[in-house]
Every structure is written in C-alpha cells, then in structure tokens.
Scaffold this motif. Structure first.
Motif, PDB file in Angstrom:
ATOM      1  N   PHE A  53       0.823  -1.202   0.000  1.00 57.35           N
ATOM      2  CA  PHE A  53       0.000   0.000   0.000  1.00 57.35           C
ATOM      3  C   PHE A  53       0.863   1.260   0.000  1.00 57.35           C
ATOM      4  O   PHE A  53       0.540   2.256  -0.650  1.00 57.35           O
ATOM      5  N   GLY A  54       1.965   1.230   0.752  1.00 62.82           N
ATOM      6  CA  GLY A  54       2.871   2.370   0.745  1.00 62.82           C
ATOM      7  C   GLY A  54       3.496   2.595  -0.626  1.00 62.82           C
ATOM      8  O   GLY A  54       3.671   3.731  -1.059  1.00 62.82           O
ATOM      9  N   PHE A  55       3.841   1.503  -1.310  1.00 63.05           N
ATOM     10  CA  PHE A  55       4.394   1.616  -2.659  1.00 63.05           C
ATOM     11  C   PHE A  55       3.389   2.268  -3.605  1.00 63.05           C
ATOM     12  O   PHE A  55       3.738   3.148  -4.400  1.00 63.05           O
ATOM     13  N   ILE A  56       2.123   1.840  -3.504  1.00 58.66           N
ATOM     14  CA  ILE A  56       1.105   2.422  -4.375  1.00 58.66           C
ATOM     15  C   ILE A  56       0.937   3.911  -4.066  1.00 58.66           C
ATOM     16  O   ILE A  56       0.806   4.735  -4.975  1.00 58.66           O
ATOM     17  N   GLN A  57       0.964   4.257  -2.791  1.00 56.06           N
ATOM     18  CA  GLN A  57       0.786   5.660  -2.411  1.00 56.06           C
ATOM     19  C   GLN A  57       1.930   6.538  -2.899  1.00 56.06           C
ATOM     20  O   GLN A  57       1.705   7.684  -3.301  1.00 56.06           O
ATOM     21  N   LEU A  58       3.156   6.017  -2.889  1.00 54.06           N
ATOM     22  CA  LEU A  58       4.321   6.824  -3.233  1.00 54.06           C
ATOM     23  C   LEU A  58       4.672   6.769  -4.720  1.00 54.06           C
ATOM     24  O   LEU A  58       5.402   7.632  -5.204  1.00 54.06           O
ATOM     25  N   SER A  59       4.202   5.782  -5.431  1.00 52.36           N
ATOM     26  CA  SER A  59       4.569   5.601  -6.834  1.00 52.36           C
ATOM     27  C   SER A  59       3.545   6.282  -7.741  1.00 52.36           C
ATOM     28  O   SER A  59       2.498   6.747  -7.280  1.00 52.36           O
ATOM     29  N   PRO A  60       3.805   6.341  -9.052  1.00 48.19           N
ATOM     30  CA  PRO A  60       2.814   6.910  -9.976  1.00 48.19           C
ATOM     31  C   PRO A  60       1.486   6.170  -9.985  1.00 48.19           C
ATOM     32  O   PRO A  60       0.489   6.713 -10.474  1.00 48.19           O
ATOM     33  N   ALA A  61       1.447   4.929  -9.444  1.00 49.87           N
ATOM     34  CA  ALA A  61       0.173   4.215  -9.365  1.00 49.87           C
ATOM     35  C   ALA A  61      -0.842   4.968  -8.514  1.00 49.87           C
ATOM     36  O   ALA A  61      -2.057   4.787  -8.671  1.00 49.87           O
ATOM     37  N   SER A  62      -0.350   5.823  -7.608  1.00 49.74           N
ATOM     38  CA  SER A  62      -1.260   6.592  -6.766  1.00 49.74           C
ATOM     39  C   SER A  62      -2.139   7.519  -7.592  1.00 49.74           C
ATOM     40  O   SER A  62      -3.324   7.713  -7.279  1.00 49.74           O
ATOM     41  N   ALA A  63      -1.582   8.085  -8.651  1.00 49.10           N
ATOM     42  CA  ALA A  63      -2.370   8.995  -9.492  1.00 49.10           C
ATOM     43  C   ALA A  63      -3.523   8.257 -10.158  1.00 49.10           C
ATOM     44  O   ALA A  63      -4.632   8.780 -10.261  1.00 49.10           O
ATOM     45  N   ALA A  64      -3.267   7.029 -10.605  1.00 51.40           N
ATOM     46  CA  ALA A  64      -4.334   6.244 -11.226  1.00 51.40           C
ATOM     47  C   ALA A  64      -5.436   5.926 -10.219  1.00 51.40           C
ATOM     48  O   ALA A  64      -6.629   6.000 -10.531  1.00 51.40           O
ATOM     49  N   LEU A  65      -5.029   5.555  -9.003  1.00 51.55           N
ATOM     50  CA  LEU A  65      -6.025   5.253  -7.977  1.00 51.55           C
ATOM     51  C   LEU A  65      -6.811   6.504  -7.594  1.00 51.55           C
ATOM     52  O   LEU A  65      -8.022   6.443  -7.349  1.00 51.55           O
ATOM     53  N   GLN A  66      -6.132   7.647  -7.564  1.00 49.97           N
ATOM     54  CA  GLN A  66      -6.830   8.890  -7.260  1.00 49.97           C
ATOM     55  C   GLN A  66      -7.883   9.190  -8.314  1.00 49.97           C
ATOM     56  O   GLN A  66      -8.996   9.625  -7.992  1.00 49.97           O
ATOM     57  N   ARG A  67      -7.551   8.977  -9.592  1.00 53.64           N
ATOM     58  CA  ARG A  67      -8.532   9.233 -10.656  1.00 53.64           C
ATOM     59  C   ARG A  67      -9.724   8.293 -10.534  1.00 53.64           C
ATOM     60  O   ARG A  67     -10.870   8.699 -10.753  1.00 53.64           O
ATOM     61  N   LEU A  68      -9.483   7.042 -10.179  1.00 54.90           N
ATOM     62  CA  LEU A  68     -10.573   6.074 -10.063  1.00 54.90           C
ATOM     63  C   LEU A  68     -11.504   6.413  -8.901  1.00 54.90           C
ATOM     64  O   LEU A  68     -12.725   6.272  -9.014  1.00 54.90           O
ATOM     65  N   LEU A  69     -10.922   6.860  -7.784  1.00 58.37           N
ATOM     66  CA  LEU A  69     -11.711   7.090  -6.578  1.00 58.37           C
ATOM     67  C   LEU A  69     -12.069   8.554  -6.361  1.00 58.37           C
ATOM     68  O   LEU A  69     -12.730   8.879  -5.376  1.00 58.37           O
ATOM     69  N   SER A  70     -11.649   9.437  -7.255  1.00 56.14           N
ATOM     70  CA  SER A  70     -11.902  10.862  -7.074  1.00 56.14           C
ATOM     71  C   SER A  70     -13.391  11.197  -6.988  1.00 56.14           C
ATOM     72  O   SER A  70     -13.780  12.029  -6.149  1.00 56.14           O
ATOM     73  N   PRO A  71     -14.270  10.606  -7.819  1.00 53.44           N
ATOM     74  CA  PRO A  71     -15.697  10.940  -7.679  1.00 53.44           C
ATOM     75  C   PRO A  71     -16.242  10.651  -6.292  1.00 53.44           C
ATOM     76  O   PRO A  71     -17.067  11.415  -5.777  1.00 53.44           O
ATOM     77  N   LEU A  72     -15.778   9.569  -5.670  1.00 51.84           N
ATOM     78  CA  LEU A  72     -16.233   9.238  -4.323  1.00 51.84           C
ATOM     79  C   LEU A  72     -15.538  10.091  -3.273  1.00 51.84           C
ATOM     80  O   LEU A  72     -16.189  10.681  -2.399  1.00 51.84           O
ATOM     81  N   CYS A  73     -14.216  10.188  -3.384  1.00 45.56           N
ATOM     82  CA  CYS A  73     -13.437  10.884  -2.368  1.00 45.56           C
ATOM     83  C   CYS A  73     -13.703  12.381  -2.400  1.00 45.56           C
ATOM     84  O   CYS A  73     -13.959  13.005  -1.358  1.00 45.56           O
ATOM     85  N   ARG A  74     -13.644  12.955  -3.584  1.00 47.01           N
ATOM     86  CA  ARG A  74     -13.794  14.398  -3.724  1.00 47.01           C
ATOM     87  C   ARG A  74     -15.262  14.803  -3.818  1.00 47.01           C
ATOM     88  O   ARG A  74     -15.709  15.715  -3.135  1.00 47.01           O
ATOM     89  N   GLY A  75     -16.016  14.103  -4.668  1.00 43.75           N
ATOM     90  CA  GLY A  75     -17.389  14.512  -4.917  1.00 43.75           C
ATOM     91  C   GLY A  75     -18.338  14.216  -3.775  1.00 43.75           C
ATOM     92  O   GLY A  75     -19.249  15.003  -3.494  1.00 43.75           O
ATOM     93  N   VAL A  76     -18.162  13.076  -3.111  1.00 45.22           N
ATOM     94  CA  VAL A  76     -19.102  12.665  -2.059  1.00 45.22           C
ATOM     95  C   VAL A  76     -18.628  13.094  -0.678  1.00 45.22           C
ATOM     96  O   VAL A  76     -19.383  13.686   0.095  1.00 45.22           O
ATOM     97  N   PHE A  77     -17.355  12.812  -0.357  1.00 45.59           N
ATOM     98  CA  PHE A  77     -16.861  13.055   0.992  1.00 45.59           C
ATOM     99  C   PHE A  77     -16.154  14.394   1.152  1.00 45.59           C
ATOM    100  O   PHE A  77     -15.801  14.780   2.272  1.00 45.59           O
TER     101      PHE A  77
END
Length: 340
Positions: A53-77
C-alpha cells in the motif's frame, strides 16, 4: 500543571522499572507472549500490506487510484483527491494503515492538518483480513459473520466520512497533483516506512505484555483494551452486533499506537475517541439492520483448525499504561486551541 504532569510521568515510570526488576520471571514470560503475538500474528499480516500500500501511495500508481476514486473521495466526501489511497487502504487493510498513510500525506505536505484530522476520524479499520478471516472464520467459526462485521464497520466509516462532509463542508483541493516517485525509490521508501511502523507496533505489544502479567479484565472490557485477544475471549457465542461495536472501536492498544499520527495532526485524543465511539455505535446499528440478510452469520461452532489468539492477562492489563498515556497526552495539548 506542568509539575503535576512531570510527577505523573516520573512515578509510574519508576514503578514500571521496579516491577520489571522484581518480577523479572513474569515479565520475561509476558515479553515472550508479546513477541509471539507481534511476530506471529500481527506483523506477518500487516507488514506485506503496508509495503504494498505504501508503494502504491508513493509511486505513480497513486495517481491512477486517485482518478478512479476521485468521484467518491472528492465529490461525495469532500476530501482532497490525494486522500483516496489512504481512505481505501485504511478501510480494507488493517487498523494502523489508514492512519500511517494519512500521517505520511501530512508530512509530505500533500494535505494540511484539518484534512489529516478529518481522515483520522474514520479512515482506519480492522481490514478484511482480520475481520473476515481471523475474527469471522477463526474465532467465530463463521466467515459469513465475518463478512457481516466487515460490511458493518466499513459502512459505519463511510457514513462518518459523510457526516464530516455535512458538518464541516468540503476541504480545498491541493495546489498540484502528486506525480509519484520512481518505482525503485518508492519501493525502498515504502519498505523503510513499513518496517519502522511495524517495529513500533511490535515494541508497544512486547513492552506492555512484559509490564503487565497476571491481571485480567471482564470479557466485556477486554476488547476495549486489546482487540485481538479481547475478541477471542469475548466474541464466541455472543451477539454479533456487540462484536461489531468492538471491531469499529479498535481497542485502546491500537489508539495508543496511533498517538504520534494524532498529535502530528494537532488533534485532541478526546476528539479521536469520540469519533471511534461514533463509528462503533454506527457499526453496531448497521450489523443489527443487515443481519437478516446474512442468515448463517451467527457462529454455530468454533473452528479449532484456525489459530486462535489466547486471551491472557497481558492483553487485559494494558489499560493502566494506556489510560496514563492518554491522560498525559490530553493534558499536554488540552490548553492549545485547535481548528477543526
């Protein structure tokens, strides 16, 4: 007040040192139990997940996860998009992961203190591995019951996040999106951070188990002190909604391990404790409401083929030092004004 706090720290510390010397044999047995609990039950489950999980958070994979979850994280919460990995992994990974990742976001400057405080109100949980497999399949003998508990705890956390959005509104987005470190550098950093956090957790467990041996608490109190051994002692044969309360609360042992993250965010422990209670009550309510959809959720036998953590005095007797640490922490920051 400062003199009182000094004495509050000095006398228990000297007493603890004297107890370790006088009752060295008992302390050794408690330390051995704590080491077995830490290195055979806790670290093998958490350390690999924290690295990944730390690797995903620190690597460029984090940007992909942010795009996938942005509607929930940003839009809802109403949270910054960079909080998405910490929110997601905090709910599915395990108790300290969400708080550790939130602290890393704060230290890296990706979020500010108000965002970190909001995340610490809901973004950590027992995780699917502990709640479904260990608690449900192992201690309760019912993976369906574990699934119900995990769903209840997760829904409670998400509802708490939604409540924070309505109470305090949406948080501003960061100035720039995090692009991530190179994969090799991200892996090295995640390994080092995960090892430091894991060793810190193990040290807490070993130290407290060495300090306290020979004291026990009633079954209803033990899970509030230490969640793993407490649930092994309490949960079999008990109503699932009470176990859902304990699973969402997390236990004071977990709370004490998170004090560095809480303090770095400028959050009062009483604020953190209040929201753990809110999450626990919501989890209990969700479990009661959803239990008819899980007709086989109640355990009918204890699956002895699974390793079950034995409740011992070391688990129950952590309360004194934990409460002392919490009291000192609250006194230390009680006079400071905090923004929500």
């Amino acid at each position: 007040m400062k003199i009182k706090k000094d004495y509050l720290l000095l006398f228990p510390s000297l007493g603890a040192a004297a107890a370790l010397i006088i009752f060295s044999a008992e302390a050794k047995q408690g330390a051995l139990y704590g080491a077995a609990l830490a290195f055979r039950a806790v670290l093998p489950c958490l350390l690999p997940l924290m690295i990944i999980f730390g690797f995903i958070q620190l690597s460029p994979a984090s940007a992909a996860l942010q795009r996938l979850l942005s509607p929930l994280c940003r839009g809802v919460f109403g949270l910054p998009a960079c909080c998405a990995p910490a929110l997601f992994f905090g709910l599915v990974g395990g108790y300290p992961i969400g708080a550790v990742m939130t602290q890393r976001l704060l230290e890296n400057g990706d979020i500010d203190a108000p965002a970190a405080r909001r995340m610490l109100r809901f973004a950590f949980s027992g995780g699917a591995g502990f709640i479904i497999t260990s608690l449900g399949g192992g201690m309760l003998g019912s993976r369906s019951g574990g699934a119900l508990l995990f769903l209840s705890v997760t829904l409670a956390a998400l509802l708490s996040a939604l409540m924070c959005r309505f109470i305090w509104g949406a948080l501003p987005e960061g100035e720039a999106a995090f692009m991530g470190l190179p994969a090799g550098e991200a892996l090295c950093e995640s390994v080092q951070s995960a090892v430091r956090s894991s060793l810190c957790m193990a040290a807490y467990i070993i130290c407290f188990c060495a300090l306290f041996s020979g004291v026990s608490l009633p079954p209803y109190i033990a899970p509030l002190i230490e969640i793993t051994g407490g649930c092994a002692q309490f949960s079999p044969g008990r109503p699932l909604f009470i176990t859902a309360f304990f699973a969402a609360f997390g236990g004071l042992c977990v709370h004490l391990q998170l004090l560095p993250a809480i303090k770095s965010a400028g959050m009062r422990y009483l604020d953190f404790l209040l929201w753990r209670i809110i999450n626990a009550v919501l989890s209990c309510a969700f479990c009661l409401a959803l239990e008819p959809l899980f007709p086989r959720a109640q355990q009918v036998f204890s699956n002895l083929s699974q390793p079950v953590v034995r409740p011992t005095a070391a688990n129950a007797a952590l309360s004194a030092v934990m409460l002392l640490g919490c009291a000192v922490f609250v006194l230390d920051i009680g006079g400071r004004k905090r923004k929500c």
